[in-house]
Design a protein around this motif. Structure first.
Motif, PDB file in Angstrom:
ATOM      1  N   GLY A 181      27.630 -26.506 -36.946  1.00  0.00           N
ATOM      2  CA  GLY A 181      26.910 -27.624 -37.541  1.00  0.00           C
ATOM      3  C   GLY A 181      27.693 -28.348 -38.624  1.00  0.00           C
ATOM      4  O   GLY A 181      27.158 -29.267 -39.243  1.00  0.00           O
ATOM      5  N   ASN A 182      28.948 -27.935 -38.873  1.00  0.00           N
ATOM      6  CA  ASN A 182      29.779 -28.691 -39.811  1.00  0.00           C
ATOM      7  C   ASN A 182      29.941 -30.100 -39.253  1.00  0.00           C
ATOM      8  O   ASN A 182      30.176 -30.284 -38.056  1.00  0.00           O
ATOM      9  N   GLN A 183      29.794 -31.105 -40.121  1.00  0.00           N
ATOM     10  CA  GLN A 183      29.857 -32.498 -39.678  1.00  0.00           C
ATOM     11  C   GLN A 183      31.156 -33.142 -40.148  1.00  0.00           C
ATOM     12  O   GLN A 183      31.553 -32.978 -41.302  1.00  0.00           O
ATOM     13  N   GLY A 189      31.371 -15.138 -50.457  1.00  0.00           N
ATOM     14  CA  GLY A 189      30.462 -15.740 -51.423  1.00  0.00           C
ATOM     15  C   GLY A 189      30.247 -17.225 -51.211  1.00  0.00           C
ATOM     16  O   GLY A 189      29.465 -17.850 -51.919  1.00  0.00           O
ATOM     17  N   HIS A 190      30.930 -17.808 -50.221  1.00  0.00           N
ATOM     18  CA  HIS A 190      30.801 -19.244 -49.949  1.00  0.00           C
ATOM     19  C   HIS A 190      30.201 -19.507 -48.565  1.00  0.00           C
ATOM     20  O   HIS A 190      30.389 -20.573 -47.998  1.00  0.00           O
ATOM     21  N   GLU A 191      29.486 -18.549 -48.050  1.00  0.00           N
ATOM     22  CA  GLU A 191      28.876 -18.707 -46.730  1.00  0.00           C
ATOM     23  C   GLU A 191      27.870 -19.852 -46.691  1.00  0.00           C
ATOM     24  O   GLU A 191      27.594 -20.400 -45.625  1.00  0.00           O
ATOM     25  N   ASN A 192      27.349 -20.251 -47.840  1.00  0.00           N
ATOM     26  CA  ASN A 192      26.399 -21.368 -47.882  1.00  0.00           C
ATOM     27  C   ASN A 192      27.057 -22.709 -47.550  1.00  0.00           C
ATOM     28  O   ASN A 192      26.375 -23.704 -47.351  1.00  0.00           O
ATOM     29  N   ARG A 193      28.362 -22.747 -47.458  1.00  0.00           N
ATOM     30  CA  ARG A 193      29.074 -23.984 -47.098  1.00  0.00           C
ATOM     31  C   ARG A 193      29.130 -24.208 -45.587  1.00  0.00           C
ATOM     32  O   ARG A 193      29.459 -25.297 -45.135  1.00  0.00           O
ATOM     33  N   SER A 226      31.089 -19.361 -39.182  1.00  0.00           N
ATOM     34  CA  SER A 226      30.388 -18.080 -39.124  1.00  0.00           C
ATOM     35  C   SER A 226      30.981 -17.148 -38.075  1.00  0.00           C
ATOM     36  O   SER A 226      30.842 -15.938 -38.173  1.00  0.00           O
ATOM     37  N   ASP A 227      31.621 -17.701 -37.061  1.00  0.00           N
ATOM     38  CA  ASP A 227      32.196 -16.917 -35.971  1.00  0.00           C
ATOM     39  C   ASP A 227      33.587 -17.470 -35.691  1.00  0.00           C
ATOM     40  O   ASP A 227      33.729 -18.533 -35.079  1.00  0.00           O
ATOM     41  N   GLN A 228      34.609 -16.758 -36.129  1.00  0.00           N
ATOM     42  CA  GLN A 228      35.968 -17.279 -36.005  1.00  0.00           C
ATOM     43  C   GLN A 228      36.412 -17.436 -34.558  1.00  0.00           C
ATOM     44  O   GLN A 228      37.115 -18.399 -34.239  1.00  0.00           O
TER      45      GLN A 228
END
Length: 121
Positions: free
Chosen positions: A113-115, A61-65, A13-15
């Motif tokens: 929060g990516n695991q 369009g893939h922000e839900n990932r 979300s924040d590069q």
């Protein structure tokens, strides 16, 4: 013929925050950091000693990932030592390394929060 995976994408979300985490905490190196479009940069990072890179980029369009489970695994020769080093740098793990018949693994998270699985043989 196909000979390797060139890169895998990690949705963020924040590069800038992600770039700091992956370089300062995980030790990845910047290969490319350039403007992609008006909203994002193309940030490709090299993993020292590996041919595969990671890209900190979220397709429109893939922000839900963002904040999901990474469908892959980072390898380490010594998961316990890597766990201790990364924990000291402030990397959040879901628990201590676990030994299994197939090897040792631990799970960690990035700031979004990516695991990720960290494993050895």
């Amino acid at each position: 013929m196909i000979r390797m995976v060139k890169f895998v994408s990690i949705p963020v979300s924040d590069q800038d925050r992600a770039l700091a985490f992956y370089t300062e905490k995980l030790g990845f190196k910047v290969a490319t950091d350039q403007q992609f479009n008006e909203k994002q940069r193309w940030i490709e990072l090299r993993i020292p000693g590996a041919e595969t890179s990671v890209v900190l980029f979220t397709p429109e369009g893939h922000e839900n990932r963002i904040g999901g489970f990474f469908n892959g695994s980072f390898a380490s020769d010594d998961v316990m030592k890597t766990y201790e080093t990364l924990s000291a740098r402030g990397v959040e793990f879901t628990g201590p390394p676990q030994k299994q018949p197939w090897g040792t693994f631990a799970m960690f998270k990035d700031p979004d929060g990516n695991q990720f699985v960290l494993s050895s043989r």
